[in-house]
Design an enzyme around this catalytic site. Structure first.
Site: not given
Lengths: 307, 506
Positions: B197-198, B260
């Site tokens: 999950d960048h 996110h």
């Protein structure tokens, strides 16, 4: 840029505030004060390097040029802030009696609470920690490789006066070497029996690298002379062969480990901005440097005794 | 490693360099691989953080030789890398670049991959340590994972590791997330699966934890006694671009809220972990996600929308239905908002409002803690007329930083109080060149440090939260239209207005 002639610290401080306000941003987001004690001829270069390093650590940069002690006491300053650079700077030229009291000029200009770093880009006092300006800093940076006189002795002088918070850029320069050697040693089970470091004739970095290796690996070190540039080869000898890092061109190194293929590794000599940036990243005393300096001092005393 | 005399925990100049290893990227022709992964690999090498001999293998359905792929990597790096291009760094990398052509279900290709990896272990000293990065659509995960297993590529011999890296979406609901996990866990143990999950690799997101747990002055206020509500926003100014195939049928909630925004919520709301190792963090994040509940009336606590043609930032842009390859009857939402509650002592009664959307007013991601108003104001009513509630805003991107909003006397007036901002800009106080999230995440994969990667349990919890909302929406016809370039549909504003609140303009 504003130029103040025959001025004092209060006027410089006021000029900082004016410059920030003129730029529309009175906010102060600087994290440190950097005092740069520098001769006139390299002052601009040093301040530029400090400015570029400032991109990572916005700072108030105070360049101090200590001029002649003769004549009437006088301070001239030029000040830059707010215009497209991070942080702000003043370059102050001191002449006359005030040269003996530069700390009185700098003290009122230190940012509240934040750390103070003092950097001597070329000539450094013999004992930076007890120098009037050095005393203001929690971190004192010297550069033995740039010492204008007695360059082969400069590092040892700094080692003798070591105090927590001192570092020398000769030490910063070898971080990539140390990282690579540590990585190479990750897979080695055997004891290192001998160490050799090859570098150009005068190389404080090579001296530090040798001292660090001998201190950590408990093996004797031989210092060899080469054409450079900088450090050209490190060999760690074990029973099953040599671990070797050689770099002929100051750019790309070859790592050889017994039983493994040779591999190219980028190992470029870094510029002053990168060195300063690394130096400013951690502001607490460097214990590993302290241990290395102790080792270098002891070995130097021993070889002198023997000689 | 502890035996290495050159290592010393006090030696903090020495960077954490990954041990001998290589990475295999599946789907090297994709945008992500070219724009993010390859440049991040180069940037890591340039910072001296990759091991000597690090090797990069590309796998895709292309008729390429090693040098063709090397050229692709070279071009991608030149164009997109964050750090300066240096020949010597490229020389170091290029020697370990390989390419394996083939389909994801092609036994021969996977056999070639096995040989290639074996060869790299011999020639480059990667020592059997390899990470497989699946930068491919999730429908191929099963194929690739199955082949990796079949050809012995997932086997860890003693003293070596094999890891697999996957990108969102981690399923499209709870059931499919479990299916995906079954596929993965059959081949790789849980600690070898890295879900990227960048957002979690971003410095500002990590700073939420530093701010909360390294300081004295925030945490005492961080509860329902002082906090009125929390708003978590991720807004994009762009439309779906060329991603119709991926986006349509998925929508804003699955694309962004599930991962996110719920991760941001977890970091904002969680209790203090006993330490900052991966396990302790995971325990606290999971605990808080388990306490998250949906309100009973979903029609009053959720909102969704679809962007219509309009003017965004001075440019005329098409609506969602006019985007290429979007079916005329698509009900996919491009805006989603919902109210969540966190049922524990700290947060009881404090709503968390989450919103995300495309073609909104501007690109911004932030977490805003809105405080209650002071219980008593000893000023004339007119004096505090323009005084709002205090707020603490963590700006995740762009313009990373923290804003504190509070009242201050207007100079020159008798006593008039107005809101002012106290601002900490990340770029101002620290590095201008902070590493890309992918650099941090790829390095963590190679080092085997998982604190920033959500585990399967967290993914399951987030689908548990989101599934009822998706079902509710599926029964309610079309999403409401909102003009592109605005802050979303009216129903979203109405949702907050019912609670006596309003969205911040971020």
């Amino acid at each position: 840029m504003s130029i103040l002639e025959d001025t004092d610290a209060a006027a410089v401080a006021a000029a900082f505030v004016d410059a920030r306000r003129a730029a529309g941003s009175p906010a102060m987001d600087m994290v440190m004060t950097m005092v740069i004690v520098v001769p006139e001829d390299v002052a601009e270069d040093a301040l530029h390097a400090a400015r570029d390093a400032s991109k990572e650590h916005p700072s108030r940069r105070l360049g101090v040029i200590l001029g002649s002690k003769r004549g009437p006491s006088r301070i001239d300053a030029d000040i830059k802030a707010g215009s497209g650079t991070t942080g702000e700077r003043a370059l102050m030229r001191l002449t006359g009696e005030v040269v003996e009291h530069p700390e009185s000029v700098v003290l009122p200009l230190l940012l509240p609470d934040s750390p103070v770093v003092v950097w001597w880009p070329t000539a450094a006092p013999e004992d930076p920690a007890s120098d009037p300006l050095g005393r203001l800093g929690s971190r004192r940076i010297t550069d033995a490789a740039q010492a204008p006189r007695a360059r082969s002795k400069a590092l040892l002088t700094q080692c003798h006066s070591y105090a927590p918070g001192n570092t020398d850029l000769a030490w910063t320069r070898i971080t990539p070497w140390r990282a690579l050697l540590a990585t190479a040693m990750d897979d080695v089970e055997e004891k290192v029996r001998a160490i050799s470091v090859s570098a150009e004739h005068v190389s404080p970095s090579a001296d530090l690298l040798g001292a660090w290796l001998t201190d950590r690996l408990k093996a004797p070190v031989t210092r060899k002379r080469s054409r450079g540039p900088g450090i050209t080869e490190v060999v760690l000898t074990t029973r099953s062969g040599d671990i070797r890092v050689s770099r002929k061109d100051g750019r790309l190194a070859t790592l050889s480990v017994p039983g493994q293929p040779d591999r190219p590794v980028a190992l470029r000599r870094r510029g002053i901005v990168e060195l300063l940036t690394e130096e400013l990243r951690r502001l607490d005393p460097d214990d590993v440097y302290a241990a290395t300096v102790r080792r270098l001092r002891r070995d130097a005393a021993r070889s002198q005794g023997a000689g | 490693m502890s035996r290495n005399p050159l290592r010393d925990p006090n030696d903090r100049r020495l960077p954490a360099v990954a041990g001998p290893c290589g990475m295999v990227i599946f789907g090297v022709t994709g945008d992500l691989a070219r724009k993010k992964l390859m440049p991040a690999v180069y940037d890591l090498a340039n910072r001296g953080l990759l091991p000597p001999g690090f090797s990069l293998v590309g796998f895709a359905r292309r008729d390429w030789e090693d040098q063709d792929f090397a050229q692709v990597v070279h071009d991608a790096v030149k164009e997109h890398a964050r750090t300066e291009f240096r020949e010597e760094v490229w020389d170091q990398l290029a020697e370990g670049v390989r390419f394996v052509p083939g389909n994801f279900d092609d036994d021969e290709a996977f056999d070639r991959l096995r040989q290639t990896i074996h060869e790299l272990d011999e020639l480059r000293g990667t020592r059997g340590n390899h990470a497989f990065y699946l930068s491919i659509p999730p429908r191929f995960f099963g194929d690739v994972i199955g082949k990796l297993k079949k050809h012995g590529l997932a086997e860890e011999r003693p003293g070596t590791w094999r890891r697999v890296v996957i990108e969102k979406p981690f399923g499209h609901d709870l059931a499919s997330a479990r299916e995906l996990n079954d596929v993965l866990s059959e081949v790789f143990p849980a600690e070898s699966v890295f879900r990227i999950d960048h957002y979690l690799g971003k410095e500002t997101v990590q700073n939420i934890l530093a701010m909360r747990f390294a300081n004295m002055m925030f945490e005492p206020l961080w509860n329902s006694n002082y906090v009125d509500h929390v708003q978590i926003t991720m807004a994009e100014d762009i439309g779906i671009g060329g991603r119709a195939g991926y986006y349509d049928g998925i929508g804003a909630a699955r694309d962004v809220i599930q991962n996110h925004l719920l991760q941001l919520l977890a970091l904002t709301a969680m209790e203090e972990p006993t330490s900052f190792d991966a396990r302790s963090l995971r325990i606290e994040k999971l605990k808080v996600l388990e306490s998250v509940t949906l309100p009973r009336r979903l029609d009053r606590a959720t909102a969704r929308g679809q962007y219509a043609a309009g003017w965004a930032g001075g440019v005329k842009v098409p609506g969602y239905h006019e985007e290429p390859d979007i079916p005329a009857d698509s009900r996919t939402e491009t805006y989603a908002a919902l109210r969540l509650e966190v049922d524990n002592r700290r947060w009881s009664g404090v709503p968390f409002y989450l919103r995300t959307g495309k073609r909104l007013g501007r690109r911004v991601t932030e977490v805003a803690i809105q405080f209650k108003r002071a219980p008593h104001l000893p000023f004339r009513r007119e004096a505090t007329e323009t005084l709002g509630a205090n707020a603490l805003v963590v700006r995740v991107q762009p313009d990373e930083g923290v804003t504190l909003r509070f009242g201050s006397k207007v100079p020159g007036t008798h006593m008039e109080i107005r809101d002012v901002n106290m601002d900490f800009a990340y770029g101002g106080s620290f590095t201008e060149a902070s590493p890309e999230a992918y650099e941090r995440l790829i390095l963590d994969v190679l080092l085997g440090e998982p604190p920033l990667f959500p585990r399967h349990e967290e993914v399951e919890q987030s689908w548990r939260i989101l599934d009822p909302v998706m079902e509710h929406w599926a029964e309610r016809g079309k999403p409401e239209l909102y003009p592109a370039g605005t802050w979303g549909p009216a129903s979203s504003d109405a949702m907050l207005a019912r609670d006596g609140r309003a969205w911040r303009r971020p």
